[in-house]
Design a protein around this motif. Structure first.
Motif, PDB file in Angstrom:
ATOM      1  N   ALA A   6      -2.619   9.585   4.516  1.00 38.79           N
ATOM      2  CA  ALA A   6      -3.732   9.376   3.588  1.00 38.79           C
ATOM      3  C   ALA A   6      -4.984   8.855   4.278  1.00 38.79           C
ATOM      4  CB  ALA A   6      -3.305   8.398   2.486  1.00 38.79           C
ATOM      5  N   LEU A  38       1.199   4.235  -2.881  1.00 38.31           N
ATOM      6  CA  LEU A  38       1.022   5.657  -2.567  1.00 38.31           C
ATOM      7  C   LEU A  38       2.250   6.483  -2.936  1.00 38.31           C
ATOM      8  CD1 LEU A  38      -0.801   5.323   0.882  1.00 38.31           C
ATOM      9  CD2 LEU A  38      -1.796   6.149  -1.266  1.00 38.31           C
ATOM     10  N   ARG A  88      -1.660   3.840   5.089  1.00 37.89           N
ATOM     11  CA  ARG A  88      -2.341   5.085   4.739  1.00 37.89           C
ATOM     12  C   ARG A  88      -2.192   6.114   5.853  1.00 37.89           C
ATOM     13  NH1 ARG A  88      -6.193   1.460   2.248  1.00 37.89           N
ATOM     14  NH2 ARG A  88      -7.553   1.487   4.096  1.00 37.89           N
ATOM     15  N   GLU A  90       0.831  -1.205   0.000  1.00 41.52           N
ATOM     16  CA  GLU A  90       0.000   0.000   0.000  1.00 41.52           C
ATOM     17  C   GLU A  90       0.866   1.255   0.000  1.00 41.52           C
ATOM     18  OE1 GLU A  90      -3.797   1.933   0.011  1.00 41.52           O
ATOM     19  OE2 GLU A  90      -3.143  -0.126  -0.407  1.00 41.52           O
TER      20      GLU A  90
END
Length: 514
Positions: A338, A42, A333, A38
């Protein structure tokens, strides 16, 4: 007024880390791999390290899991291909540009705080089989998983007694398990899943044993697989042969004994979050049986240390692989700004179940029962606060004290007991005895396991060869300051004499070697 500078202070003299990662992920399991993937999606620069394949010597020390001497020679080959095949997410991470490093150990975490303010950057100590170094980071994600909880019974200190995660690792990561017929202790979610996993890998599961009157988890899958469940039975002893365990003897609620032939006994009573790195760095922890024991204090997935996050079993035991993967995505995140949704989902009280097993196993237990294998500390040694036997005969004052008398002076503390008895001071660093020592203290003082403070972890949190740790990048400024920091050649010198002709003259009139 000009600012005064202490030229011998540590500030500004520590070397910068040899490398730097925007996001450093510790642990390549479901949560760690998902976090790395992830973060890479990003746009972050990501380094993921995992200590597997382990140095073969660590298997014999049961670090980090309880392997119980049931590994084949396959572990000597350190099979990276097998690890990648068992965890396809690592290959996906590599394809996304993640710097995946296998066989690399994280042995220490260092972040500036109240007791440490001299670091040039937050950093993690890493090591492989030949050297150690520091890696700096902007964001650190701890996904170190969970370790096995071991509980003692007669014969548990011989080859053939393994942990649930140790068994899983030998079967899946290494394809190196040598047992054929096993008995699983515990019928909670962990025990049921372990029995079904072993059955699915072609092992004969002779029985699942439970000390409670009924299984705490659904067992329809066991019945469908034809695996017997023995409730209300307590392990009395594991009998040994040439290669370790040959049979397990149980006692039912009436005391009648039942013997089961087997070569392996799997302890599946519980797991504990692997919080060694966080604890060694001063990260805040909270006793939380519903998250598996001592677990990180979290805001979302952020720990109390700046830039350090935690997910997966290390944050609190998760309900399965899918949940661990989702946690990994969420922690990445939050680490990259995020999003910050969610947090660990508490489960059942792990301490309550472990305490039930512990009470059953220690009912009428012989004081000679080994609790700490590394230091040969027995249950009787703990209860009597007996110092190591190599110190000779006990003194009268020492014989007058025990756990109950010590508890009258205040809450019992594992670190205090460790210093008195050496329980937990061996090369496994307490991984085989930490929980049962805490349960012994709780039982003896009549308190809950949550009331017993966690024994501190200290770096290195993995046993490493001295040749690896000795290869250190020391700056010239650090070299010049050693004698002040550690008082080696000029230890008798007054501070004002340092740097003068008087520095190497002792208070007794004789010179010391400069």
């Amino acid at each position: 007024m000009p600012r005064l500078t202490d030229l011998s202070a540590l500030d500004g003299k520590l070397a910068l880390p040899e490398e730097h990662a925007q996001v450093l992920v510790i642990g390549g399991g479901p949560a760690g791999a998902a976090a790395a993937i992830e973060a890479a999606r990003l746009g972050a620069n990501v380094v993921l390290i995992d200590e597997n394949p382990l140095d073969p010597q660590l298997f014999g020390l049961d670090v980090p899991l309880l392997y119980g001497g049931r590994m084949s020679g396959a572990v000597q080959r350190r099979p990276i291909e097998q690890l990648l095949a068992a965890n396809p997410a690592l290959e996906e991470a590599i394809e996304l540009g993640v710097d995946v490093r296998l066989g690399v150990t994280a042995w220490g975490l260092y972040v500036n705080g109240p007791a440490l303010r001299a670091l040039p950057a937050p950093m993690v100590g890493l090591a492989d089989e030949s050297r150690s170094w520091m890696c700096g980071f902007d964001q650190l994600i701890l996904a170190a998983g969970a370790r096995d909880v071991a509980l003692a019974f007669p014969g548990w200190d011989q080859p053939g007694v393994v942990g649930a995660n140790g068994l899983h690792a030998l079967l899946h990561r290494y394809d190196a398990f040598t047992g054929r017929r096993i008995v699983v202790l515990g019928s909670g979610d962990l025990g049921v899943a372990t029995a079904l996993m072993a059955h699915g890998r072609g092992l004969e599961v002779a029985a699942v044993v439970e000390v409670l009157a009924s299984p705490p988890a659904p067992v329809a899958g066991l019945a469908a697989a034809g695996i017997p469940i023995l409730t209300g039975h307590v392990p009395k002893r594991a009998e040994s042969g040439r290669d370790g365990v040959e049979r397990l003897v149980l006692a039912d609620s009436h005391g009648a004994e039942v013997a089961i032939d087997c070569d392996t006994v799997c302890l599946a009573v519980g797991l504990a979050p692997a919080i060694e790195l966080l604890n060694s760095a001063g990260g805040r922890l909270v006793p939380d049986g519903r998250r598996g024991g001592h677990a990180p204090v979290l805001e979302g997935w952020a720990t109390s240390l700046p830039g350090v996050f935690c997910a997966g079993d290390a944050a609190g035991l998760v309900g399965g692989e899918a949940e661990a993967i989702e946690q990994g995505r969420r922690v990445a995140r939050q680490a990259l700004g995020a999003g910050a949704e969610g947090g660990p989902i508490p489960g059942i009280d792990a301490w309550a179940y472990q305490a039930a097993w512990f009470e059953a196993l220690t009912r009428d237990a012989d004081p000679s029962l080994i609790v700490c294998q590394c230091e040969s500390v027995t249950r009787g040694d703990l209860l009597d606060l007996r110092e190591p036997r190599y110190l000779g005969e006990r003194s009268a004052p020492a014989m007058a004290r025990d756990l109950r008398s010590l508890s009258a002076d205040g809450p019992l503390n594992q670190d205090q007991i460790k210093r008195l008895t050496r329980a937990g001071m061996g090369p496994c660093q307490g991984r085989r005895c930490r929980e049962q020592v805490a349960l012994t203290l709780a039982q003896a003082s009549g308190v809950k396991p949550a009331d017993i403070p966690l024994a501190l972890h200290r770096a290195p949190v993995r046993p490493l060869p001295l040749k690896v740790m000795a290869d250190w990048n020391e700056t010239a400024e650090m070299t010049a300051g050693w004698e002040i920091w550690f008082a080696i050649p000029g230890q008798w010198a007054a501070y004002d004499d340092i740097g003068t002709e008087r520095e190497f003259v002792t208070p007794f009139g004789g010179p010391t070697e400069p």
